[in-house]
Design an enzyme around this catalytic site. Structure first.
Site, PDB file in Angstrom:
ATOM      1  N   ASP A  11       0.869  -1.188   0.000  1.00 53.32           N
ATOM      2  CA  ASP A  11       0.000   0.000   0.000  1.00 53.32           C
ATOM      3  C   ASP A  11       0.900   1.230   0.000  1.00 53.32           C
ATOM      4  O   ASP A  11       2.117   1.118   0.179  1.00 53.32           O
ATOM      5  CB  ASP A  11      -0.912  -0.019   1.240  1.00 53.32           C
ATOM      6  CG  ASP A  11      -2.016   1.031   1.202  1.00 53.32           C
ATOM      7  OD1 ASP A  11      -2.219   1.672   0.150  1.00 53.32           O
ATOM      8  OD2 ASP A  11      -2.688   1.223   2.235  1.00 53.32           O
ATOM      9  N   SER A  12       0.283   2.399  -0.180  1.00 55.21           N
ATOM     10  CA  SER A  12       1.068   3.635  -0.105  1.00 55.21           C
ATOM     11  C   SER A  12       1.307   4.039   1.347  1.00 55.21           C
ATOM     12  O   SER A  12       2.249   4.770   1.652  1.00 55.21           O
ATOM     13  CB  SER A  12       0.337   4.771  -0.833  1.00 55.21           C
ATOM     14  OG  SER A  12      -0.917   5.007  -0.231  1.00 55.21           O
ATOM     15  N   GLY A  44      -3.223   8.989  -4.534  1.00 57.56           N
ATOM     16  CA  GLY A  44      -4.272   9.660  -5.301  1.00 57.56           C
ATOM     17  C   GLY A  44      -3.788  10.902  -6.032  1.00 57.56           C
ATOM     18  O   GLY A  44      -4.420  11.372  -6.973  1.00 57.56           O
ATOM     19  N   CYS A  75      -4.630  -1.427  -1.937  1.00 53.76           N
ATOM     20  CA  CYS A  75      -4.858  -0.002  -2.184  1.00 53.76           C
ATOM     21  C   CYS A  75      -5.784   0.107  -3.379  1.00 53.76           C
ATOM     22  O   CYS A  75      -5.459  -0.406  -4.454  1.00 53.76           O
ATOM     23  CB  CYS A  75      -3.515   0.675  -2.465  1.00 53.76           C
ATOM     24  SG  CYS A  75      -3.638   2.357  -3.099  1.00 53.76           S
ATOM     25  N   GLU A 152      -4.074   7.236   9.540  1.00 55.56           N
ATOM     26  CA  GLU A 152      -2.621   7.177   9.755  1.00 55.56           C
ATOM     27  C   GLU A 152      -2.275   7.695  11.154  1.00 55.56           C
ATOM     28  O   GLU A 152      -1.428   7.129  11.853  1.00 55.56           O
ATOM     29  CB  GLU A 152      -1.898   8.016   8.689  1.00 55.56           C
ATOM     30  CG  GLU A 152      -1.941   7.447   7.279  1.00 55.56           C
ATOM     31  CD  GLU A 152      -0.755   6.534   6.956  1.00 55.56           C
ATOM     32  OE1 GLU A 152       0.272   6.600   7.645  1.00 55.56           O
ATOM     33  OE2 GLU A 152      -0.879   5.734   6.005  1.00 55.56           O
ATOM     34  N   CYS A 183     -11.592   2.600   0.855  1.00 55.77           N
ATOM     35  CA  CYS A 183     -10.145   2.821   0.989  1.00 55.77           C
ATOM     36  C   CYS A 183      -9.706   1.924   2.127  1.00 55.77           C
ATOM     37  O   CYS A 183     -10.388   1.842   3.161  1.00 55.77           O
ATOM     38  CB  CYS A 183      -9.870   4.294   1.318  1.00 55.77           C
ATOM     39  SG  CYS A 183      -8.160   4.610   1.818  1.00 55.77           S
ATOM     40  N   HIS A 185      -7.575   2.245   4.297  1.00 58.98           N
ATOM     41  CA  HIS A 185      -7.320   2.953   5.558  1.00 58.98           C
ATOM     42  C   HIS A 185      -8.571   2.990   6.454  1.00 58.98           C
ATOM     43  O   HIS A 185      -8.459   3.056   7.676  1.00 58.98           O
ATOM     44  CB  HIS A 185      -6.901   4.404   5.286  1.00 58.98           C
ATOM     45  CG  HIS A 185      -5.445   4.580   4.987  1.00 58.98           C
ATOM     46  ND1 HIS A 185      -4.906   4.316   3.755  1.00 58.98           N
ATOM     47  CD2 HIS A 185      -4.410   5.000   5.766  1.00 58.98           C
ATOM     48  CE1 HIS A 185      -3.602   4.575   3.785  1.00 58.98           C
ATOM     49  NE2 HIS A 185      -3.278   4.988   4.981  1.00 58.98           N
TER      50      HIS A 185
END
Length: 263
Positions: A11-12, A44, A75, A152, A183, A185
């Site tokens: 993932d990023s 993104g 992701c 995050e 998403c 996250h």
């Protein structure tokens, strides 16, 4: 003892840890490697070609270095762009994530809310999913980068402001009965999203479906065996690294290691 398969989750940022948790709950015996490309976070905002090149190079380098058996691109932004090229590059299975529009549309009686990043909301792939699977249901779309940052921050021990969450999610208030966490996250802040939207709204994400797919592709049974290895890598030194490592320890990972690759 036979060697267990090695799974790479990419993932990023740390959002893909929500997918890791679902897979590891089902298959704890596997060796898990997690790589996040925080040097280019958030995805993104990247140009399509830049994203393609970064993901292809990083993932294929990790696969070669650790002899990975299966890759999960955890992701939504990356999955909609890189899966075809990555599958051509690699000889092992590559699993992607897509917003759970299809199951959400079946469950909704009023309307579906899609909570995602601005990039996912804009992407043609997402609109195609809606056209194919949600023709009879209204889909209210909400793109937010701030929600990604909140997830995050939460993983680094910061408190989540429900007041701020309520402002961010206000466009969906009283309009939907099912919300897609579009998403990876967002399952990390699922409790807070549920509190703000209310118990009458069902939350749906792709985590369990990904875990089932991994299990099927590796032809494995669920296991009570001891956990396999857990290693995590980043493409740049992560912010608030000590706080992040504390959360990662609770998930069974060793501290973050730096995976340097000239891109």
């Amino acid at each position: 003892m036979t060697q267990q398969p090695k799974v790479l989750i990419f993932d990023s940022g740390v959002g893909g840890l929500s997918v890791y948790k679902e897979i590891a709950a089902c298959l704890p015996q596997l060796d898990y490697y997690y790589l996040f490309d925080n040097a280019a976070y958030p995805y993104g905002e990247l140009e399509r070609q830049t994203l393609l090149e970064r993901v292809n190079k990083l993932v294929s380098a990790m696969v070669e270095k650790h002899q990975i058996d299966l890759v999960v691109i955890a992701c939504n932004t990356a999955s909609t762009i890189v899966l075809p090229s990555l599958r051509e590059l690699l000889t092992i299975p590559v699993v992607g994530v897509v917003p759970a529009i299809k199951p959400a549309s079946v469950l909704a009686s009023k309307a579906v809310g899609l909570i995602a990043t601005p990039a996912t909301v804009k992407r043609e792939y997402t609109h195609e999913l809606i056209r194919n699977f949600s023709q009879n249901k209204t889909v209210e779309m909400l793109g937010s980068t701030r929600l990604v940052d909140i997830a995050e921050e939460k993983l680094r021990g910061q408190a989540v402001s429900l007041e701020e969450m309520a402002q961010l999610l206000a466009p969906l208030a009283n309009k939907i009965d099912v919300a897609v966490l579009g998403c990876t996250h967002f399952p990390l802040i699922k409790e807070e999203i549920q509190t703000v939207l209310g118990s009458q709204v069902m939350l749906v994400d792709s985590g369990e479906a990904i875990a089932r797919r991994v299990k099927d592709l590796l032809a494995l049974n669920e296991s009570n065996e001891t956990s396999g290895g857990r290693e995590i890598y980043s493409s740049a030194p992560p912010w608030q690294e000590d706080a992040l490592n504390q959360s990662l320890t609770e998930l069974g990972f060793s501290p973050v290691r730096h995976f340097h690759l000239e891109i």
